[in-house]
Write a protein that holds these residues in place. Structure first.
Motif, short mmCIF file in Angstrom:
data_model
loop_
_atom_site.label_atom_id
_atom_site.label_comp_id
_atom_site.label_asym_id
_atom_site.label_seq_id
_atom_site.Cartn_x
_atom_site.Cartn_y
_atom_site.Cartn_z
N ARG A 242 7.96 -16.44 3.16
CA ARG A 242 7.35 -15.30 3.85
C ARG A 242 7.24 -14.10 2.92
O ARG A 242 8.14 -13.82 2.14
N GLN A 244 6.49 -10.02 3.14
CA GLN A 244 6.37 -8.86 4.02
C GLN A 244 5.57 -7.76 3.34
O GLN A 244 5.71 -7.53 2.14
N ARG A 282 11.04 -10.60 -1.22
CA ARG A 282 11.58 -11.91 -0.84
C ARG A 282 12.87 -12.23 -1.61
O ARG A 282 13.75 -12.93 -1.13
N ASP A 285 16.40 -11.78 -0.08
CA ASP A 285 16.94 -12.74 0.90
C ASP A 285 16.12 -14.03 0.86
O ASP A 285 15.35 -14.32 1.76
N GLU A 289 13.92 -15.65 3.98
CA GLU A 289 12.46 -15.60 3.86
C GLU A 289 11.85 -16.99 3.67
O GLU A 289 10.63 -17.11 3.54
N THR A 290 12.67 -18.03 3.64
CA THR A 290 12.16 -19.40 3.63
C THR A 290 11.92 -19.81 5.08
O THR A 290 12.70 -20.55 5.68
N GLN A 296 9.10 -9.09 10.35
CA GLN A 296 9.67 -8.25 9.31
C GLN A 296 11.17 -8.15 9.50
O GLN A 296 11.68 -8.36 10.60
N THR A 297 11.86 -7.81 8.41
CA THR A 297 13.30 -7.58 8.49
C THR A 297 13.60 -6.16 8.00
O THR A 297 12.91 -5.64 7.13
N ILE A 300 14.36 -5.73 4.05
CA ILE A 300 13.23 -5.73 3.12
C ILE A 300 12.32 -4.54 3.36
O ILE A 300 11.86 -3.89 2.41
N SER A 325 3.24 -9.68 7.87
CA SER A 325 3.76 -10.68 6.92
C SER A 325 2.82 -11.87 6.88
O SER A 325 2.01 -12.08 7.79
#
Length: 370
Positions: A242, A244, A282, A285, A289-290, A296-297, A300, A325
């Motif tokens: 992923r 973002q 990415r 984390d 992010e896999t 979103q986090t 990040i 994302s």
């Protein structure tokens, strides 16, 4: 599905090629198949309202790798493999421009820059030391110096004295590119169905029975171009990754122009419509992010905003307008997978975050394989 005779006859009867995924790879594959098989029925199935992976969600970089990425690749791949990868990316970009033309994709050859944070002394030193060597490696492809060191002219903060400039990088408008590609596909008689989630498939001696949205139909050939989502329906070693992204509100008198890379390509930003678009993180984390989940986090997004405030726009007020994302497809090798999975099933996946550059070429290679 409550389908009429007309719907069954027009879309699902005597299908020659079914492509799963309406992104850059899928539509270029469809166009190449149309050229080779002018009277065939080509059906593209897309699970999203728009292409769901990264084709409409990427940052619009027409690039083939920053200097730190290339140096990093040389540590994990042979020199020949790296040259082949860059050649594919470069050829893919030229094919994309040829197929859609520069005006349609809003191609802007502003060049690209790699910045190095003050705390990233080791990467900075390594890139400057190896710059002549990398230029020598790339000289057979470009017949010119690709990378040069320059003084930062954009007033970034917290970075090393020199940036590395690449005149061969450019920007595109991702939305315009995909709109032009969709229009070209439709004008060439390619059938595209959205919100079509393929659940499974069953190969027979005559072709493949495809199941989507609780409906089954038969196709002679089935092609997967789902990249980051490839593992869901094929056994390919493709991991989702992923990315973002955020974009600011318009900024008056914005003087930043080009495509920019930070931290071995894990962060990237550009100007667009008087805004700054910034993505990445990415590497903060990898495990989290896999994922194929769009979202979103906080970790990040906070880092992206921190880079905006401290490095990119240190003396400028800005507001975040939007966040999103996309899902890329990566693996142990950066070499894309274009292969026949069984008698009637094929795939073109694992673009390694370089879909804009190589997507068109992989689509064409997949059509040639079929």
């Amino acid at each position: 599905m409550n389908l009429s005779y007309w719907e069954l006859k027009t879309w699902f009867d005597k299908v020659d090629f079914t492509i799963v995924g309406s992104g850059i790879v899928g539509l270029h594959c469809a166009l190449a198949l149309r050229e080779k098989h002018p009277n065939s029925k080509i059906l593209v199935l897309e699970k999203g309202m728009l292409p769901q992976g990264a084709s409409t969600k990427n940052a619009g970089f027409a690039c083939f790798g920053s200097i730190s990425e290339i140096i990093d690749d040389l540590k994990n791949h042979s020199e020949e493999e790296v040259i082949q990868l860059i050649q594919k990316r470069w050829n893919g970009l030229q094919l994309l421009r040829k197929n859609l033309d520069d005006e349609a994709i809003d191609f802007k050859p502003f060049g690209g820059y790699e910045l190095f944070l003050n705390e990233d002394e080791s990467t900075y030193t390594e890139c400057l030391q190896k710059l002549p060597f990398i230029n020598d490696v790339l000289n057979p492809l470009f017949k010119n110096e690709v990378f040069t060191k320059e003084i930062d002219r954009f007033n970034f903060k917290g970075i090393q004295e020199y940036v590395v400039f690449n005149p061969y990088e450019a920007q595109i408008d991702t939305g315009k590119m995909m709109q032009a590609l969709l229009q070209k596909a439709i004008s060439n008689g390619i059938l595209i169905l959205n919100q079509a989630v393929v659940n499974s498939y069953n190969e027979t001696s005559a072709g493949v029975e495809v199941s989507f949205n609780d409906f089954n139909f038969t196709t002679k050939k089935l092609l997967f171009t789902t990249n980051g989502f490839a593992q869901q329906l094929t056994s390919n070693q493709v991991k989702p990754a992923r990315a973002q992204v955020l974009i600011t509100e318009p900024i008056p008198n914005l003087d930043i122009k080009g495509t920019f890379h930070l931290d071995k390509g894990y962060y990237y930003f550009r100007n667009i419509d008087d805004r700054i678009l910034l993505g990445g993180g990415r590497n903060l984390d990898f495990e989290g992010e896999t994922t194929t989940e769009l979202g979103q986090t906080e970790k990040i997004q906070n880092r992206l905003e921190e880079l905006l405030k401290e490095v990119i726009l240190p003396d400028t007020e800005f507001k975040i307008a939007h966040r999103w994302s996309g899902i890329m497809g990566i693996g142990s090798s950066k070499k894309p997978i274009v292969e026949q999975l069984s008698e009637h099933v094929y795939c073109g996946v694992r673009l390694g975050g370089m879909g804009v550059a190589i997507g068109s070429l992989i689509g064409q290679e997949l059509a040639e394989l079929v």
